[in-house]
Enzyme design. Structure first.
Site, short mmCIF file in Angstrom:
data_model
loop_
_atom_site.label_atom_id
_atom_site.label_comp_id
_atom_site.label_asym_id
_atom_site.label_seq_id
_atom_site.Cartn_x
_atom_site.Cartn_y
_atom_site.Cartn_z
N TYR A 56 -2.87 95.71 -10.65
CA TYR A 56 -4.03 95.18 -11.38
C TYR A 56 -4.13 93.66 -11.26
O TYR A 56 -5.24 93.12 -11.29
CB TYR A 56 -4.02 95.67 -12.84
CG TYR A 56 -4.31 97.16 -12.90
CD1 TYR A 56 -5.60 97.63 -12.68
CD2 TYR A 56 -3.29 98.07 -13.09
CE1 TYR A 56 -5.87 98.99 -12.67
CE2 TYR A 56 -3.55 99.44 -13.09
CZ TYR A 56 -4.84 99.89 -12.88
OH TYR A 56 -5.11 101.24 -12.84
N ARG A 59 -6.10 93.28 -8.17
CA ARG A 59 -7.51 93.62 -8.39
C ARG A 59 -8.20 92.47 -9.16
O ARG A 59 -9.32 92.11 -8.87
CB ARG A 59 -7.67 94.91 -9.19
CG ARG A 59 -6.94 96.15 -8.64
CD ARG A 59 -7.74 96.82 -7.55
NE ARG A 59 -7.68 96.12 -6.28
CZ ARG A 59 -6.58 96.07 -5.49
NH1 ARG A 59 -5.47 96.66 -5.83
NH2 ARG A 59 -6.60 95.40 -4.36
N GLN A 91 -18.17 102.48 -15.87
CA GLN A 91 -16.79 102.97 -15.69
C GLN A 91 -15.97 101.93 -14.95
O GLN A 91 -14.77 102.09 -14.79
CB GLN A 91 -16.81 104.26 -14.87
CG GLN A 91 -17.57 105.39 -15.50
CD GLN A 91 -17.77 106.52 -14.50
OE1 GLN A 91 -16.94 107.42 -14.38
NE2 GLN A 91 -18.87 106.48 -13.78
N ASN A 92 -16.64 100.89 -14.47
CA ASN A 92 -15.97 99.91 -13.63
C ASN A 92 -15.13 98.94 -14.47
O ASN A 92 -15.53 98.56 -15.57
CB ASN A 92 -16.99 99.12 -12.81
CG ASN A 92 -17.77 100.02 -11.87
OD1 ASN A 92 -17.35 101.14 -11.61
ND2 ASN A 92 -18.90 99.55 -11.39
N HIS A 109 -13.98 102.27 -19.47
CA HIS A 109 -12.64 102.42 -18.90
C HIS A 109 -11.82 101.12 -18.98
O HIS A 109 -10.85 100.97 -18.25
CB HIS A 109 -12.72 102.89 -17.45
CG HIS A 109 -13.14 104.33 -17.31
ND1 HIS A 109 -13.55 104.90 -16.13
CD2 HIS A 109 -13.21 105.33 -18.24
CE1 HIS A 109 -13.85 106.18 -16.32
NE2 HIS A 109 -13.67 106.45 -17.60
N CYS A 139 1.26 90.13 -32.39
CA CYS A 139 2.39 90.76 -33.10
C CYS A 139 3.75 90.27 -32.62
O CYS A 139 4.78 90.63 -33.19
CB CYS A 139 2.32 92.28 -32.97
SG CYS A 139 2.66 92.89 -31.30
N ALA A 219 -27.23 101.13 -3.58
CA ALA A 219 -27.57 100.67 -4.93
C ALA A 219 -28.40 99.39 -4.90
O ALA A 219 -29.29 99.21 -5.74
CB ALA A 219 -26.29 100.46 -5.74
P1 OAD Z 1 -15.84 106.97 -7.04
O1 OAD Z 1 -15.11 106.16 -6.00
O2 OAD Z 1 -15.27 108.28 -7.42
O3 OAD Z 1 -17.34 107.23 -6.55
C1 OAD Z 1 -18.14 106.18 -6.06
C2 OAD Z 1 -19.51 106.75 -5.75
O4 OAD Z 1 -20.34 105.69 -5.31
C3 OAD Z 1 -19.56 107.82 -4.64
O5 OAD Z 1 -20.31 108.93 -5.09
C4 OAD Z 1 -20.25 107.09 -3.47
O6 OAD Z 1 -21.07 107.98 -2.72
C5 OAD Z 1 -21.11 106.09 -4.21
N1 OAD Z 1 -21.42 104.88 -3.44
C6 OAD Z 1 -20.62 104.21 -2.58
N2 OAD Z 1 -21.25 103.11 -2.10
C7 OAD Z 1 -22.48 103.09 -2.68
C8 OAD Z 1 -23.60 102.20 -2.59
N3 OAD Z 1 -23.59 101.12 -1.81
N4 OAD Z 1 -24.71 102.49 -3.32
C9 OAD Z 1 -24.74 103.60 -4.12
N5 OAD Z 1 -23.71 104.46 -4.24
C10 OAD Z 1 -22.60 104.21 -3.53
O7 OAD Z 1 -16.00 106.01 -8.30
P2 OAD Z 1 -16.35 106.38 -9.82
O8 OAD Z 1 -17.26 107.56 -9.89
O9 OAD Z 1 -16.79 105.13 -10.46
O10 OAD Z 1 -11.24 105.28 -13.61
O11 OAD Z 1 -14.93 106.78 -10.38
C11 OAD Z 1 -14.80 107.16 -11.73
C12 OAD Z 1 -13.46 106.72 -12.28
O12 OAD Z 1 -12.41 107.22 -11.48
C13 OAD Z 1 -13.24 105.24 -12.28
O13 OAD Z 1 -13.80 104.57 -13.38
C14 OAD Z 1 -11.75 105.10 -12.29
C15 OAD Z 1 -11.35 106.23 -11.38
O14 OAD Z 1 -10.18 106.82 -11.71
C16 OAD Z 1 -10.47 104.31 -14.17
O15 OAD Z 1 -10.23 103.24 -13.64
C17 OAD Z 1 -9.93 104.65 -15.50
#
Ligand code: OAD
Length: 232
Positions: A56, A59, A91-92, A109, A139, A219
């Site tokens: 992290y 990141r 979620q980001n 998240h 604490c 996006a």
């Molecule tokens: P994912 O990596 O699972 O999915 C990303 C999505 O974005 C995919 O469906 C891609 O097709 C789409 N994508 C990629 N590039 C794009 C673009 N330029 N424009 C539009 N769409 C695009 O990520 P999340 O769904 O965010 O949890 O993942 C959910 C959670 O899983 C995260 O928040 C994280 C992870 O474990 C934690 O950190 C707690």
């Protein structure tokens, strides 16, 4: 879109992809070279604390090299101009929504720019590396950890999100794979409550079936276009 007053927008890693941040589920199934379960679970934190903190830290440092893109900026403009209720639920763990100027925002998240005390639960803004056993100034215990909601932990502000979903006239999902609950189920809650539902993604997601409308593309094109429609 004339009858829409209350909006909930869910964002995932895809909205930050064009800023240069890796999505979680890339073609190799790894997040920056790691399996999610090796860096994103309470067990991983207990087993290899140094690795999880270092991951992290990297990141967090990377955030300094990237900028919000046109999709973040369009949502910030919508936030500034939309007269009705609006809630952006991300979620980001990056800070690109707030750097673009979004205010009505929940990091369900957690966030890279925050440290959480595992002992007292206090969170505080954090910009630098976070070595294991950093002392909490609340604490006094050596218990600060990344403020990330790991798998198996409860996402933040679920009550507020649920209320907004139940009042929503429009639910929009941007750049999320629909693989992780509870966020993957928001579309069903909103739809059940009567909201119109739109998915914006590069490709159909696991939950595409639940949306009334799916728009496929980057996006940075789809989000500004939708915001223009809403503000027209
Ligand atoms: P994912 O990596 O699972 O999915 C990303 C999505 O974005 C995919 O469906 C891609 O097709 C789409 N994508 C990629 N590039 C794009 C673009 N330029 N424009 C539009 N769409 C695009 O990520 P999340 O769904 O965010 O949890 O993942 C959910 C959670 O899983 C995260 O928040 C994280 C992870 O474990 C934690 O950190 C707690």
């Amino acid at each position: 879109m004339d009858d829409i007053r209350n909006i909930v927008i869910l964002t995932g890693a895809g909205i930050s992809a064009e800023s240069g941040l890796a999505t979680f589920r890339g073609p190799d199934g790894l997040w920056e070279g790691h399996r999610v379960e090796d860096v994103c679970t309470p067990e991983a934190l207990a087993r290899d604390t140094a690795l999880v903190h270092r991951f992290y830290d990297e990141r967090r440092a990377r955030l300094r090299e990237v900028e919000p893109n046109a999709a973040h900026e369009a949502l910030a403009a919508l936030d500034a101009q939309w007269p009705g209720e609006l809630l952006i639920v991300t979620q980001n763990v990056d800070d690109l929504h707030e750097r673009a100027g979004a205010r009505r925002l929940i990091h369900m998240h957690g966030g890279l720019c925050s440290a959480l005390c595992a002992a007292c639960g206090k969170a505080k803004p954090w910009a630098d590396p976070l070595p294991p056993a950093t002392v909490c100034d609340g604490c006094g215990r050596a218990a600060l950890r990344p403020d990330i909601v790991f798998f198996g932990e409860m996402p933040y502000e679920m009550d507020r999100i649920d209320e907004a979903l139940r009042r929503a006239d429009l639910f929009v999902s941007v750049g999320t794979s629909g693989a992780v609950y509870p966020a993957a189920g928001f579309v069903q809650t909103a739809r059940y409550a009567g909201a119109r539902t739109i998915e914006l993604n590069l490709e159909p997601s696991a939950g595409s079936f639940y949306f009334e409308e799916s728009r496929m593309g980057p996006a940075t094109e789809l989000v500004p276009a939708l915001v223009r429609e809403l503000l027209a």
